[in-house]
Design a protein around this motif. Structure first.
Motif, PDB file in Angstrom:
ATOM      1  N   GLY A  85      -1.878  -6.405  11.350  1.00  0.00           N
ATOM      2  CA  GLY A  85      -1.251  -5.088  11.454  1.00  0.00           C
ATOM      3  C   GLY A  85      -0.622  -4.597  10.164  1.00  0.00           C
ATOM      4  N   ILE A  86      -0.047  -5.517   9.393  1.00  0.00           N
ATOM      5  CA  ILE A  86       0.655  -5.136   8.173  1.00  0.00           C
ATOM      6  C   ILE A  86      -0.301  -4.650   7.089  1.00  0.00           C
ATOM      7  CG2 ILE A  86       0.605  -7.390   7.063  1.00  0.00           C
ATOM      8  CD1 ILE A  86       3.474  -6.980   6.208  1.00  0.00           C
ATOM      9  N   SER A  87      -1.590  -4.946   7.242  1.00  0.00           N
ATOM     10  CA  SER A  87      -2.554  -4.526   6.223  1.00  0.00           C
ATOM     11  C   SER A  87      -2.620  -3.003   6.099  1.00  0.00           C
ATOM     12  CB  SER A  87      -3.941  -5.091   6.534  1.00  0.00           C
ATOM     13  OG  SER A  87      -4.462  -4.551   7.739  1.00  0.00           O
ATOM     14  N   LYS A  88      -2.190  -2.304   7.135  1.00  0.00           N
ATOM     15  CA  LYS A  88      -2.163  -0.843   7.076  1.00  0.00           C
ATOM     16  C   LYS A  88      -1.124  -0.337   6.078  1.00  0.00           C
ATOM     17  CE  LYS A  88      -3.708  -0.169  11.868  1.00  0.00           C
ATOM     18  NZ  LYS A  88      -3.343   0.383  13.197  1.00  0.00           N
ATOM     19  N   LYS A  89      -0.197  -1.207   5.697  1.00  0.00           N
ATOM     20  CA  LYS A  89       0.857  -0.834   4.744  1.00  0.00           C
ATOM     21  C   LYS A  89       0.634  -1.529   3.404  1.00  0.00           C
ATOM     22  CE  LYS A  89       4.195  -0.213   8.496  1.00  0.00           C
ATOM     23  NZ  LYS A  89       5.502  -0.648   9.068  1.00  0.00           N
ATOM     24  N   SER A  90      -0.610  -1.797   3.083  1.00  0.00           N
ATOM     25  CA  SER A  90      -0.933  -2.568   1.884  1.00  0.00           C
ATOM     26  C   SER A  90      -0.453  -1.895   0.602  1.00  0.00           C
ATOM     27  CB  SER A  90      -2.437  -2.813   1.806  1.00  0.00           C
ATOM     28  OG  SER A  90      -3.145  -1.577   1.742  1.00  0.00           O
ATOM     29  N   ASP A  91      -0.316  -0.570   0.619  1.00  0.00           N
ATOM     30  CA  ASP A  91       0.151   0.119  -0.579  1.00  0.00           C
ATOM     31  C   ASP A  91       1.563  -0.291  -0.960  1.00  0.00           C
ATOM     32  OD1 ASP A  91       0.842   1.517   1.898  1.00  0.00           O
ATOM     33  OD2 ASP A  91       1.772   3.025   0.610  1.00  0.00           O
ATOM     34  N   LYS A  92       2.280  -0.926  -0.017  1.00  0.00           N
ATOM     35  CA  LYS A  92       3.655  -1.346  -0.265  1.00  0.00           C
ATOM     36  C   LYS A  92       3.738  -2.644  -1.058  1.00  0.00           C
ATOM     37  CE  LYS A  92       5.454   1.826   2.603  1.00  0.00           C
ATOM     38  NZ  LYS A  92       6.356   2.909   2.165  1.00  0.00           N
ATOM     39  N   PHE A  93       2.656  -3.456  -1.021  1.00  0.00           N
ATOM     40  CA  PHE A  93       2.753  -4.772  -1.649  1.00  0.00           C
ATOM     41  C   PHE A  93       1.565  -5.164  -2.525  1.00  0.00           C
ATOM     42  CE2 PHE A  93       1.070  -5.485   2.685  1.00  0.00           C
ATOM     43  CZ  PHE A  93      -0.123  -6.134   2.396  1.00  0.00           C
ATOM     44  N   MET A  94       0.482  -4.432  -2.490  1.00  0.00           N
ATOM     45  CA  MET A  94      -0.712  -4.845  -3.243  1.00  0.00           C
ATOM     46  C   MET A  94      -0.452  -4.917  -4.750  1.00  0.00           C
ATOM     47  SD  MET A  94      -3.489  -5.713  -1.581  1.00  0.00           S
ATOM     48  CE  MET A  94      -4.971  -5.266  -2.500  1.00  0.00           C
ATOM     49  N   ASP A  95       0.433  -4.059  -5.267  1.00  0.00           N
ATOM     50  CA  ASP A  95       0.675  -4.071  -6.712  1.00  0.00           C
ATOM     51  C   ASP A  95       1.491  -5.279  -7.151  1.00  0.00           C
ATOM     52  OD1 ASP A  95       3.050  -3.296  -5.554  1.00  0.00           O
ATOM     53  OD2 ASP A  95       3.483  -1.710  -7.007  1.00  0.00           O
ATOM     54  N   ARG A  96       1.956  -6.090  -6.187  1.00  0.00           N
ATOM     55  CA  ARG A  96       2.713  -7.296  -6.517  1.00  0.00           C
ATOM     56  C   ARG A  96       1.810  -8.523  -6.621  1.00  0.00           C
ATOM     57  NH1 ARG A  96       7.161  -4.891  -8.364  1.00  0.00           N
ATOM     58  NH2 ARG A  96       7.834  -3.278  -6.904  1.00  0.00           N
ATOM     59  N   LEU A  97       0.545  -8.363  -6.294  1.00  0.00           N
ATOM     60  CA  LEU A  97      -0.355  -9.512  -6.243  1.00  0.00           C
ATOM     61  C   LEU A  97      -1.001  -9.767  -7.599  1.00  0.00           C
ATOM     62  CD1 LEU A  97      -2.110  -8.898  -2.802  1.00  0.00           C
ATOM     63  CD2 LEU A  97       0.068 -10.036  -3.285  1.00  0.00           C
ATOM     64  N   SER A  98      -0.947 -11.024  -8.024  1.00  0.00           N
ATOM     65  CA  SER A  98      -1.496 -11.407  -9.329  1.00  0.00           C
ATOM     66  C   SER A  98      -2.619 -12.430  -9.200  1.00  0.00           C
ATOM     67  CB  SER A  98      -0.382 -12.004 -10.200  1.00  0.00           C
ATOM     68  OG  SER A  98       0.084 -13.241  -9.652  1.00  0.00           O
ATOM     69  N   VAL A  99      -3.051 -12.711  -7.997  1.00  0.00           N
ATOM     70  CA  VAL A  99      -4.015 -13.768  -7.748  1.00  0.00           C
ATOM     71  C   VAL A  99      -5.337 -13.503  -8.474  1.00  0.00           C
ATOM     72  CG1 VAL A  99      -4.864 -12.692  -5.628  1.00  0.00           C
ATOM     73  CG2 VAL A  99      -5.056 -15.163  -5.912  1.00  0.00           C
ATOM     74  N   ARG A 100      -5.985 -14.567  -8.933  1.00  0.00           N
ATOM     75  CA  ARG A 100      -7.239 -14.467  -9.678  1.00  0.00           C
ATOM     76  C   ARG A 100      -8.364 -13.851  -8.858  1.00  0.00           C
ATOM     77  NH1 ARG A 100     -11.851 -16.621  -9.032  1.00  0.00           N
ATOM     78  NH2 ARG A 100     -10.929 -17.744  -7.269  1.00  0.00           N
ATOM     79  N   ALA A 101      -8.515 -14.309  -7.610  1.00  0.00           N
ATOM     80  CA  ALA A 101      -9.606 -13.834  -6.752  1.00  0.00           C
ATOM     81  C   ALA A 101      -9.463 -12.341  -6.467  1.00  0.00           C
ATOM     82  CB  ALA A 101      -9.613 -14.611  -5.440  1.00  0.00           C
ATOM     83  N   ARG A 102     -10.593 -11.702  -6.226  1.00  0.00           N
ATOM     84  CA  ARG A 102     -10.552 -10.293  -5.818  1.00  0.00           C
ATOM     85  C   ARG A 102      -9.953 -10.198  -4.429  1.00  0.00           C
ATOM     86  NH1 ARG A 102     -14.572  -6.516  -3.702  1.00  0.00           N
ATOM     87  NH2 ARG A 102     -16.044  -8.254  -3.548  1.00  0.00           N
ATOM     88  N   VAL A 103      -9.000  -9.304  -4.249  1.00  0.00           N
ATOM     89  CA  VAL A 103      -8.307  -9.146  -2.978  1.00  0.00           C
ATOM     90  C   VAL A 103      -8.575  -7.735  -2.453  1.00  0.00           C
ATOM     91  CG1 VAL A 103      -6.087  -9.201  -1.760  1.00  0.00           C
ATOM     92  CG2 VAL A 103      -6.491 -10.743  -3.697  1.00  0.00           C
ATOM     93  N   VAL A 104      -9.014  -7.648  -1.202  1.00  0.00           N
ATOM     94  CA  VAL A 104      -9.264  -6.355  -0.573  1.00  0.00           C
ATOM     95  C   VAL A 104      -8.596  -6.328   0.802  1.00  0.00           C
ATOM     96  CG1 VAL A 104     -11.446  -6.013  -1.776  1.00  0.00           C
ATOM     97  CG2 VAL A 104     -11.436  -7.112   0.465  1.00  0.00           C
ATOM     98  N   ILE A 105      -8.436  -5.153   1.320  1.00  0.00           N
ATOM     99  CA  ILE A 105      -7.838  -4.975   2.642  1.00  0.00           C
ATOM    100  C   ILE A 105      -8.939  -4.891   3.694  1.00  0.00           C
ATOM    101  CG2 ILE A 105      -6.398  -3.472   4.076  1.00  0.00           C
ATOM    102  CD1 ILE A 105      -4.944  -5.025   1.849  1.00  0.00           C
TER     103      ILE A 105
END
Length: 252
Positions: free
Chosen positions: A205-225
């Motif tokens: 459910g929280i993935s709908k608010k991904s704009d709130k936290f995606m810019d904090r992610l630094s992981v190497r792998a490609r991350v998508v919602i």
């Protein structure tokens, strides 16, 4: 083929009929809060209520937040511990008088994203992470599922990872989105170092608010919602039902 997809979670039990060729939900989903305490008997009773309210009769695919082996629940991270060892597949099948197939709920969501969603064109290693009551994971390599991974329970800073980075943890500790994003990033980086996935799909459910936290992610792998959001668990449970029936020859 039409199958009823049932998604049993720690906070809600929801479902709808699914077109297993397209992943489309054929009616509005029915949702009832997960009973408390979430004993096996209460879960069966509420699941039947959801299916009956939808007016469904026919095969059912069910996702459940546990390791599932031969229809039997082997863990119970976010439901009552009395579920451990319970043959939910048989009990729900008997209560409905229908064929029921049971699968881990994160595996179901991952199957939907692999088939119809954000990972449909990725043939490397894919990790689905569902952010909800806990942290569910589904691991795929070359499009094949490695069933019942429990990677939300790895230890980080002396705690179960889902006690730090689930949506429940965010709400419980009243974390700001920046702080939550940092916790999620720490978890994803730990997983990335262990598995080196090509793609990480974030659902729940929280993935709908991904704009709130995606810019904090630094992981190497490609991350998508996840593209299917909360429908993934329902559609994937129905798909898993067809896949299992084909594997066992029930559709022959």
């Amino acid at each position: 083929m039409e199958v009823f997809g049932l998604d049993i979670g720690g906070s809600g039990i929801k479902g709808a009929p699914v077109d297993t060729a397209t992943g489309e939900l054929l009616s509005e989903r029915i949702r009832i809060k997960t009973p408390q305490p979430s004993t096996p008997e209460a879960i069966v009773r509420t699941s039947v209520e959801v299916i009956r309210k939808a007016g469904w009769s026919g095969p059912v695919g069910c996702g459940f937040p546990a390791v599932v082996k031969d229809g039997i629940l082997r863990t119970a991270a976010n439901v009552d511990e009395s579920n451990i060892g319970f043959d939910l597949k048989s009990a729900l099948g008997e209560a409905l008088g229908e064929e029921v197939h049971l699968v881990n709920d994160a595996d179901a969501a991952g199957m939907a994203e692999i088939k119809w969603g954000a990972a449909r064109e990725e043939y490397g290693t894919v990790l689905m992470v569902t952010l909800g009551t806990g942290l569910g994971t589904a691991l795929f390599t070359g499009g094949h599922l490695v069933a019942n991974t429990e990677l939300g329970h790895i230890e980080i800073r002396g705690e179960d990872a889902e006690h730090r980075a689930s949506d429940t943890a965010r709400k419980r500790e009243n974390l700001r989105w920046r702080a939550y994003g940092q916790r999620l990033d720490e978890y994803l980086n730990r997983i990335d170092a262990l598995l080196w996935p090509d793609l990480i799909v974030l659902g729940g459910g929280i993935s709908k608010k991904s704009d709130k936290f995606m810019d904090r992610l630094s992981v190497r792998a490609r991350v998508v919602i996840a593209e299917m959001h909360n429908e993934a668990g329902i559609a994937g449970a129905a798909l898993a039902s067809v896949s299992e029936a084909e594997r066992t020859g029930e559709l022959a």
